[in-house]
Scaffold this motif. Structure first.
Motif, PDB file in Angstrom:
ATOM      1  N   ILE A  62       0.647  -0.560   0.362  1.00 60.34           N
ATOM      2  CA  ILE A  62      -0.438  -0.425  -0.366  1.00 60.34           C
ATOM      3  C   ILE A  62       1.391   1.413   0.383  1.00 60.34           C
ATOM      4  O   ILE A  62       0.597   2.242  -0.653  1.00 60.34           O
ATOM      5  CB  ILE A  62      -0.951   0.158   1.465  1.00 60.34           C
ATOM      6  N   ALA A  63       1.693   1.125   0.429  1.00 60.18           N
ATOM      7  CA  ALA A  63       3.016   2.141   1.026  1.00 60.18           C
ATOM      8  C   ALA A  63       3.445   2.499  -0.634  1.00 60.18           C
ATOM      9  O   ALA A  63       3.525   4.053  -0.894  1.00 60.18           O
ATOM     10  CB  ALA A  63       3.699   1.985   1.851  1.00 60.18           C
ATOM     11  N   LEU A  64       3.980   1.250  -0.987  1.00 57.62           N
ATOM     12  CA  LEU A  64       5.190   1.492  -2.041  1.00 57.62           C
ATOM     13  C   LEU A  64       4.099   1.547  -3.629  1.00 57.62           C
ATOM     14  O   LEU A  64       5.185   1.065  -4.667  1.00 57.62           O
ATOM     15  CB  LEU A  64       6.094   0.753  -2.354  1.00 57.62           C
ATOM     16  N   ALA A  65       3.362   1.242  -3.715  1.00 57.02           N
ATOM     17  CA  ALA A  65       2.606   1.227  -4.900  1.00 57.02           C
ATOM     18  C   ALA A  65       2.485   1.744  -6.118  1.00 57.02           C
ATOM     19  O   ALA A  65       2.444   1.638  -6.902  1.00 57.02           O
ATOM     20  CB  ALA A  65       0.678   0.488  -4.685  1.00 57.02           C
ATOM     21  N   GLY A  66       3.049   2.876  -6.009  1.00 58.36           N
ATOM     22  CA  GLY A  66       3.659   3.612  -7.074  1.00 58.36           C
ATOM     23  C   GLY A  66       5.108   3.048  -7.319  1.00 58.36           C
ATOM     24  O   GLY A  66       5.236   4.027  -8.798  1.00 58.36           O
ATOM     25  N   SER A  67       5.468   2.718  -6.697  1.00 60.52           N
ATOM     26  CA  SER A  67       7.571   2.504  -6.943  1.00 60.52           C
ATOM     27  C   SER A  67       7.169   0.945  -8.092  1.00 60.52           C
ATOM     28  O   SER A  67       7.100   0.299  -7.421  1.00 60.52           O
ATOM     29  CB  SER A  67       7.962   2.034  -6.293  1.00 60.52           C
ATOM     30  N   ARG A  68       7.835   0.783  -8.781  1.00 61.65           N
ATOM     31  CA  ARG A  68       7.628  -0.468  -9.028  1.00 61.65           C
ATOM     32  C   ARG A  68       8.339  -1.614  -8.558  1.00 61.65           C
ATOM     33  O   ARG A  68       8.379  -2.717  -8.554  1.00 61.65           O
ATOM     34  CB  ARG A  68       9.210  -0.144 -11.384  1.00 61.65           C
ATOM     35  N   THR A  69      10.010  -0.904  -7.712  1.00 57.00           N
ATOM     36  CA  THR A  69      10.462  -1.440  -7.208  1.00 57.00           C
ATOM     37  C   THR A  69      10.059  -1.892  -5.915  1.00 57.00           C
ATOM     38  O   THR A  69       9.658  -3.496  -5.215  1.00 57.00           O
ATOM     39  CB  THR A  69      11.532  -0.749  -6.887  1.00 57.00           C
ATOM     40  N   GLY A  70       9.289  -1.114  -4.861  1.00 58.18           N
ATOM     41  CA  GLY A  70       8.707  -1.262  -4.189  1.00 58.18           C
ATOM     42  C   GLY A  70       7.047  -2.263  -3.641  1.00 58.18           C
ATOM     43  O   GLY A  70       6.847  -3.580  -3.486  1.00 58.18           O
ATOM     44  N   SER A  71       6.243  -2.114  -5.243  1.00 57.31           N
ATOM     45  CA  SER A  71       5.534  -3.385  -5.702  1.00 57.31           C
ATOM     46  C   SER A  71       6.176  -4.566  -5.749  1.00 57.31           C
ATOM     47  O   SER A  71       5.416  -5.658  -5.314  1.00 57.31           O
ATOM     48  CB  SER A  71       5.061  -2.618  -6.633  1.00 57.31           C
ATOM     49  N   ALA A  72       7.410  -4.763  -6.212  1.00 57.06           N
ATOM     50  CA  ALA A  72       8.010  -6.116  -6.528  1.00 57.06           C
ATOM     51  C   ALA A  72       8.323  -6.594  -5.757  1.00 57.06           C
ATOM     52  O   ALA A  72       7.998  -8.417  -5.197  1.00 57.06           O
ATOM     53  CB  ALA A  72       9.372  -5.993  -7.280  1.00 57.06           C
ATOM     54  N   ILE A  73       8.508  -6.013  -3.832  1.00 57.29           N
ATOM     55  CA  ILE A  73       9.429  -6.159  -2.946  1.00 57.29           C
ATOM     56  C   ILE A  73       7.611  -6.767  -2.432  1.00 57.29           C
ATOM     57  O   ILE A  73       7.853  -7.546  -1.432  1.00 57.29           O
ATOM     58  CB  ILE A  73       9.791  -5.293  -2.091  1.00 57.29           C
ATOM     59  N   ALA A  74       7.112  -5.908  -2.335  1.00 51.73           N
ATOM     60  CA  ALA A  74       5.295  -6.228  -1.530  1.00 51.73           C
ATOM     61  C   ALA A  74       4.734  -7.405  -2.498  1.00 51.73           C
ATOM     62  O   ALA A  74       5.146  -8.401  -0.926  1.00 51.73           O
ATOM     63  CB  ALA A  74       4.346  -4.964  -1.676  1.00 51.73           C
ATOM     64  N   TYR A 158      -2.030 -15.790  -6.350  1.00 54.11           N
ATOM     65  CA  TYR A 158      -2.788 -14.201  -6.129  1.00 54.11           C
ATOM     66  C   TYR A 158      -1.607 -13.583  -5.851  1.00 54.11           C
ATOM     67  O   TYR A 158      -1.320 -12.354  -7.203  1.00 54.11           O
ATOM     68  CB  TYR A 158      -3.612 -13.456  -5.480  1.00 54.11           C
ATOM     69  N   GLY A 159      -0.552 -13.055  -4.969  1.00 52.67           N
ATOM     70  CA  GLY A 159       1.401 -13.190  -5.521  1.00 52.67           C
ATOM     71  C   GLY A 159       1.672 -12.876  -6.455  1.00 52.67           C
ATOM     72  O   GLY A 159       1.603 -12.391  -6.696  1.00 52.67           O
ATOM     73  N   ILE A 160       1.583 -14.567  -6.411  1.00 50.62           N
ATOM     74  CA  ILE A 160       2.677 -14.634  -8.447  1.00 50.62           C
ATOM     75  C   ILE A 160       1.801 -13.910  -9.779  1.00 50.62           C
ATOM     76  O   ILE A 160       2.384 -13.378  -9.812  1.00 50.62           O
ATOM     77  CB  ILE A 160       2.860 -16.491  -8.245  1.00 50.62           C
ATOM     78  N   TYR A 161       0.483 -14.104  -9.417  1.00 49.48           N
ATOM     79  CA  TYR A 161      -0.403 -13.062 -10.543  1.00 49.48           C
ATOM     80  C   TYR A 161       0.201 -11.993 -10.513  1.00 49.48           C
ATOM     81  O   TYR A 161       0.754 -11.234 -11.640  1.00 49.48           O
ATOM     82  CB  TYR A 161      -1.407 -13.534 -10.542  1.00 49.48           C
ATOM     83  N   LEU A 162      -0.297 -10.958  -9.672  1.00 49.27           N
ATOM     84  CA  LEU A 162       0.722  -9.605  -9.284  1.00 49.27           C
ATOM     85  C   LEU A 162       1.691  -9.433  -9.503  1.00 49.27           C
ATOM     86  O   LEU A 162       2.193  -8.598 -10.435  1.00 49.27           O
ATOM     87  CB  LEU A 162       0.416  -9.249  -8.019  1.00 49.27           C
ATOM     88  N   LEU A 163       2.738 -10.738  -9.588  1.00 47.66           N
ATOM     89  CA  LEU A 163       3.847 -10.100  -9.601  1.00 47.66           C
ATOM     90  C   LEU A 163       4.658 -10.137 -10.845  1.00 47.66           C
ATOM     91  O   LEU A 163       4.745  -9.477 -12.358  1.00 47.66           O
ATOM     92  CB  LEU A 163       5.175 -10.703  -8.651  1.00 47.66           C
ATOM     93  N   LEU A 164       3.210 -11.473 -11.862  1.00 45.55           N
ATOM     94  CA  LEU A 164       4.180 -11.445 -13.137  1.00 45.55           C
ATOM     95  C   LEU A 164       3.446 -10.354 -13.586  1.00 45.55           C
ATOM     96  O   LEU A 164       4.005  -9.940 -15.147  1.00 45.55           O
ATOM     97  CB  LEU A 164       2.994 -12.964 -13.544  1.00 45.55           C
ATOM     98  N   ARG A 165       1.911 -10.141 -13.065  1.00 49.50           N
ATOM     99  CA  ARG A 165       1.428  -8.945 -14.064  1.00 49.50           C
ATOM    100  C   ARG A 165       2.648  -7.808 -14.170  1.00 49.50           C
ATOM    101  O   ARG A 165       2.703  -7.131 -14.869  1.00 49.50           O
ATOM    102  CB  ARG A 165      -0.084  -8.592 -13.571  1.00 49.50           C
ATOM    103  N   GLN A 166       2.863  -8.055 -13.050  1.00 52.10           N
ATOM    104  CA  GLN A 166       3.455  -5.766 -13.366  1.00 52.10           C
ATOM    105  C   GLN A 166       4.691  -6.526 -13.786  1.00 52.10           C
ATOM    106  O   GLN A 166       5.039  -5.269 -14.367  1.00 52.10           O
ATOM    107  CB  GLN A 166       4.244  -6.216 -11.752  1.00 52.10           C
TER     108      GLN A 166
END
Length: 168
Positions: A62-74, A158-166
């Motif tokens: 939630i905090a880092l959703a705007g950052s590609r790296t932050g989203s990947a880490i999350a 779902y987490g794998i899907y989010l990572l692949l989608r990103q």
């Protein structure tokens, strides 16, 4: 309806959804334990801790959703914590269904000592006094560990899907 669609398409929505699911997992486990008088076992407590870890990972998202790296880490943290929760719930399901004579206690493993310590710090949330082999309560033929296994497995996917989608 367009407002709902816009909300769902925001970068923070997946993490908010996972955060809410983590809250429901954790709060539901504590509530059911208290309301039904169910004694949580050490594996139940570890699943509660995994849901807390999932909430933390989603909070980072939630905090880092705007950052590609932050989203990947999350996403990676969400995958790690939900897969850990699924493994723990799967092991408990195995004990309950197949190896009911196996106990998760006996000579205390490091994680059991950790659960005991956590239970001393916050008894309402982490006190382990049940047996891992006892399903204690079932809904539609499934134990709480089996529901936990299904939910944690779905969240891992779902987490794998989010990572692949990103990455796409």
């Amino acid at each position: 309806m367009p407002t709902l669609r816009r909300l769902i398409q925001t970068p923070r929505f997946p993490y908010c959804a996972v955060f809410v699911i983590g809250c429901i997992l954790f709060g539901g486990a504590v509530y059911l334990g208290e309301a039904l008088g169910l004694a949580a076992c050490p594996l139940c407590i570890l699943q509660r801790m995994a849901s807390l870890g999932l909430m933390i990972a989603a909070g980072i998202g939630i905090a880092l959703a705007g950052s590609r790296t932050g989203s990947a880490i999350a996403n990676l943290l969400m995958i790690l914590t939900s897969a850990t929760g699924a493994w723990i719930a799967g092991y408990q399901t195995y004990i309950q269904r197949v190896a009911s004579d196996v106990q998760c206690s006996g000579e205390a493993a490091w994680w059991e000592l950790f659960v005991d310590w956590a239970g001393e710090q916050a008894p309402l949330l982490f006190q382990a006094s049940g047996l891992c082999s006892d399903p204690a309560w079932k809904l539609f033929g499934l134990s709480l560990a089996e529901y936990s296994l299904l939910i944690f497995s779905a969240l891992t996917l779902y987490g794998i899907y989010l990572l692949l989608r990103q990455r796409a």
